[in-house]
Design an enzyme around this catalytic site. Structure first.
Site, short mmCIF file in Angstrom:
data_model
loop_
_atom_site.label_atom_id
_atom_site.label_comp_id
_atom_site.label_asym_id
_atom_site.label_seq_id
_atom_site.Cartn_x
_atom_site.Cartn_y
_atom_site.Cartn_z
CE LYS A 178 60.61 70.32 147.38
NZ LYS A 178 60.83 70.66 149.09
CG ASN A 179 58.99 66.93 149.64
OD1 ASN A 179 59.92 67.65 149.48
ND2 ASN A 179 57.63 67.15 149.76
NE ARG A 227 59.73 71.73 158.55
CZ ARG A 227 59.41 71.63 159.74
NH1 ARG A 227 59.77 72.91 160.43
NH2 ARG A 227 58.72 70.71 160.19
CB CYS A 230 58.70 78.14 156.96
SG CYS A 230 58.06 77.67 155.24
NE ARG A 245 57.24 73.41 156.83
CZ ARG A 245 57.31 73.12 155.54
NH1 ARG A 245 57.93 74.13 154.82
NH2 ARG A 245 57.44 71.86 155.37
CG ASP A 249 53.78 70.01 149.14
OD1 ASP A 249 53.73 71.10 149.91
OD2 ASP A 249 54.52 69.29 149.24
CB VAL A 262 48.62 70.81 155.91
CG1 VAL A 262 49.93 69.81 156.41
CG2 VAL A 262 47.70 69.53 155.20
NE ARG A 264 63.01 75.40 148.81
CZ ARG A 264 61.79 75.33 149.38
NH1 ARG A 264 61.00 76.13 149.78
NH2 ARG A 264 61.58 74.01 149.97
C1 UD1 Z 1 56.76 67.68 154.19
C2 UD1 Z 1 57.28 68.20 152.99
C3 UD1 Z 1 56.33 69.21 152.43
C4 UD1 Z 1 54.98 69.14 152.64
C5 UD1 Z 1 54.57 68.62 153.90
C6 UD1 Z 1 53.08 68.19 154.24
C7 UD1 Z 1 59.36 67.44 152.68
C8 UD1 Z 1 61.03 67.81 152.64
N1 UD1 Z 1 58.67 68.50 152.75
O1 UD1 Z 1 57.03 68.68 155.01
O2 UD1 Z 1 56.66 69.67 151.02
O3 UD1 Z 1 54.26 70.21 152.43
O4 UD1 Z 1 55.44 67.31 154.26
O5 UD1 Z 1 52.82 67.16 153.22
O6 UD1 Z 1 59.14 66.01 152.82
N2 UD1 Z 1 53.92 69.43 162.88
C9 UD1 Z 1 53.88 69.63 164.12
N3 UD1 Z 1 54.90 69.21 164.73
C10 UD1 Z 1 56.03 68.56 164.29
C11 UD1 Z 1 55.96 68.27 162.80
C12 UD1 Z 1 54.93 68.95 162.19
O7 UD1 Z 1 52.67 70.02 164.70
O8 UD1 Z 1 56.92 68.36 164.98
C13 UD1 Z 1 52.89 69.76 161.99
C14 UD1 Z 1 52.99 70.90 160.93
O9 UD1 Z 1 53.02 72.39 161.28
C15 UD1 Z 1 51.98 70.82 159.86
C16 UD1 Z 1 51.73 69.25 159.91
O10 UD1 Z 1 52.08 68.71 161.15
O11 UD1 Z 1 50.59 71.20 160.25
C17 UD1 Z 1 52.36 68.48 158.61
O12 UD1 Z 1 53.84 69.00 158.57
P1 UD1 Z 1 54.88 67.75 158.22
O13 UD1 Z 1 54.22 66.76 157.92
O14 UD1 Z 1 55.83 67.42 159.37
O15 UD1 Z 1 55.72 68.69 156.91
P2 UD1 Z 1 57.17 68.80 156.80
O16 UD1 Z 1 57.80 67.20 156.90
O17 UD1 Z 1 58.01 69.59 157.34
#
Ligand code: UD1
Length: 437
Positions: free
Chosen positions: A38-39, A110, A134, A139, A326, A348, A418
């Site tokens: 998916k991701n 998202r 979310c 996030r 996840d 996380v 999803r």
């Molecule tokens: C992706 C995955 C999701 C998975 C997550 C962590 C997709 C579509 N989704 O989500 O399934 O659970 O990685 O493995 O690929 N953060 C910040 N600032 C930012 C972005 C992130 O502080 O601008 C923090 C988040 O709050 C979180 C951590 O970084 O604590 C990891 O988030 P991130 O790796 O960005 O998750 P996603 O890419 O949204």
């Protein structure tokens, strides 16, 4: 072209069924075919915006997130044809989408925000709704924004939209050196896509190392990008002038595979998964071995053989290669039935323990303090009516139901759809009593 009509007609609708009905206690047996990730699929679809050519994506899972992402691209005038697990995406024409529809679709997904990188790279400007709330935490998107600023983008925020513009007169992003404050999958992907068409070299330090990032880099390189180091914490991107179309096959979904391994463990059943890449699942496999599971692997086929008595082990979630957040909820379902006490620490996301209340309703003994769950294993869970609050929490409750005494009703099917292709059908094939109602 009537975009609104097209969007509602082309892709099948999900969630016409409301819940899962599970009769627990059955042993599972047989082989499971693992779907495309998916991701990966979602971000590869976003990356298609970068090219004016045709992208053929194979092994795309038929899940509702892919359906929403497809609709989103269609609102931008992009031509998409779907045939089973293949998507053909033609991005020659792109238009400004009808804002009401675009807003609703972006709010539902998202990952739609990750389109900001390719839109900026190709058009020099973008207007994208802020990602919606979310249930697993706040996030933020600061890492995406701060790093795009370094590539020469300015931002404004108006009525829940992010309005972004490349400042240099040629409207081209400029390569830069970026140090991410935290390891973010999405921010690393946004920058990989944006920097691929930037002028000059970009270096990403403290990049996320997930297999889906390697998958994205592999597809971008096939399109003509020049990316090195994906899968390590330092990635180098030499920007190119344009990217072409390509044919690309999405990697197997490691989270789906992990969910099936945990379902096998919780029912103490032997099953095989194909295709499966154990290097993507090392953290989970190590923990399951400590519990008392054995593994056999050859030719992309992974077999799990659990002992009848499994022991509790501790996990701490973290960015790849650490234990994936996840799989935290499904792992907790397993620990609810093992011998001993397990400590599960979520690092996380700050709000990803909604499944605890529901697992306790099924007879689990779990307490949570400061995002650390203490799980005291019980002999058997009891079938109950429970509700999943997000994708992985719903999967966790379903696998808990597979091992429980009696009947379990799992509500929240719209979350499950999803991210899992044919969830109940795949379990039926290996002997589970599970029906969509
Ligand atoms: C992706 C995955 C999701 C998975 C997550 C962590 C997709 C579509 N989704 O989500 O399934 O659970 O990685 O493995 O690929 N953060 C910040 N600032 C930012 C972005 C992130 O502080 O601008 C923090 C988040 O709050 C979180 C951590 O970084 O604590 C990891 O988030 P991130 O790796 O960005 O998750 P996603 O890419 O949204």
């Amino acid at each position: 072209m009537d975009i609104k009509n097209n969007v509602t007609k082309i892709f099948k609708n999900f969630s016409h069924k409301k819940y899962l009905k599970i009769e627990g206690g059955k042993f599972l047996k047989g082989n499971i075919e693992i779907s495309g990730a998916k991701n990966s699929a979602l971000v590869l679809m976003a990356a298609s915006i970068l090219s004016k050519g045709e992208i053929n994506l194979f092994n795309v899972p038929q899940i509702s997130d892919v359906s929403i992402m497809s609709k989103l691209l269609i609102t931008m005038g992009i031509n998409i044809k779907s045939n089973a697990n293949q998507l053909t995406i033609n991005t020659k024409e792109i238009i400004i989408p009808p804002q009401d529809l675009f807003f609703d679709l972006c709010n539902a997904l998202r990952v739609s925000f990750f389109c900001i990188g390719p839109i900026l790279a190709r058009f020099g400007k973008a207007k994208i709704p802020l990602p919606g709330g979310c249930s697993i935490g706040s996030r933020p998107i600061d890492e995406h924004i701060d790093s795009l600023k370094k590539l020469g983008v300015i931002f404004q925020y108006r009525n829940n939209y992010v309005i972004a513009k490349v400042i240099n007169p040629q409207k081209r992003l400029l390569g830069s050196s970026i140090n991410f404050k935290c390891k973010s999958v999405g921010a690393t992907e946004t920058l990989l896509m944006a920097a691929s068409l930037a002028k000059g070299k970009t270096i990403l330090n403290n990049a996320a190392e997930e297999p889906e990032i390697v998958d994205l880099a592999n597809m971008l390189n096939l399109m003509g990008a020049r990316i090195k180091g994906a899968g390590s914490e330092c990635i180098t991107i030499e920007g190119v002038e344009s990217l072409k179309g390509c044919d690309y096959t999405v990697i197997p979904d490691r989270i789906e595979a992990g969910t099936f391994l945990l379902a096998a463990a919780i029912t103490r059943s032997t099953i095989s998964l194909f295709p499966c890449e154990p290097n993507h699942l090392k953290a989970l496999i190590n923990k399951l071995e400590l519990c008392g599971c054995k593994f056999e692997y050859s030719n992309f086929c992974l077999k799990i053989i659990p002992n009848q008595i499994l022991n509790s082990v501790d996990i701490t979630t973290g960015p790849f290669p650490d234990f994936p957040t996840d799989l935290q909820a499904p792992f907790m379902a397993l620990m609810a039935t093992t011998n001993g006490i397990s400590k599960i620490k979520e690092t996380v996301f700050e709000n990803r323990m909604h499944h605890v209340k529901e697992l306790n309703h099924m007879g689990a003994k779990i307490t949570v303090k400061n995002n650390i769950a203490k799980v005291i294993g019980v002999k058997k869970l009891q079938g109950r009516e429970v509700t999943g609050s997000d994708l992985r929490a719903t999967a966790a409750l379903a696998i808990a139901g597979l091992s429980a005494n009696g009947k379990t009703i799992v509500k929240g099917l719209e979350h499950l759809e999803r991210g899992y292709e044919n969830f109940s059908e795949k379990f039926q094939e290996i002997g589970a009593s599970i029906l969509k109602k």
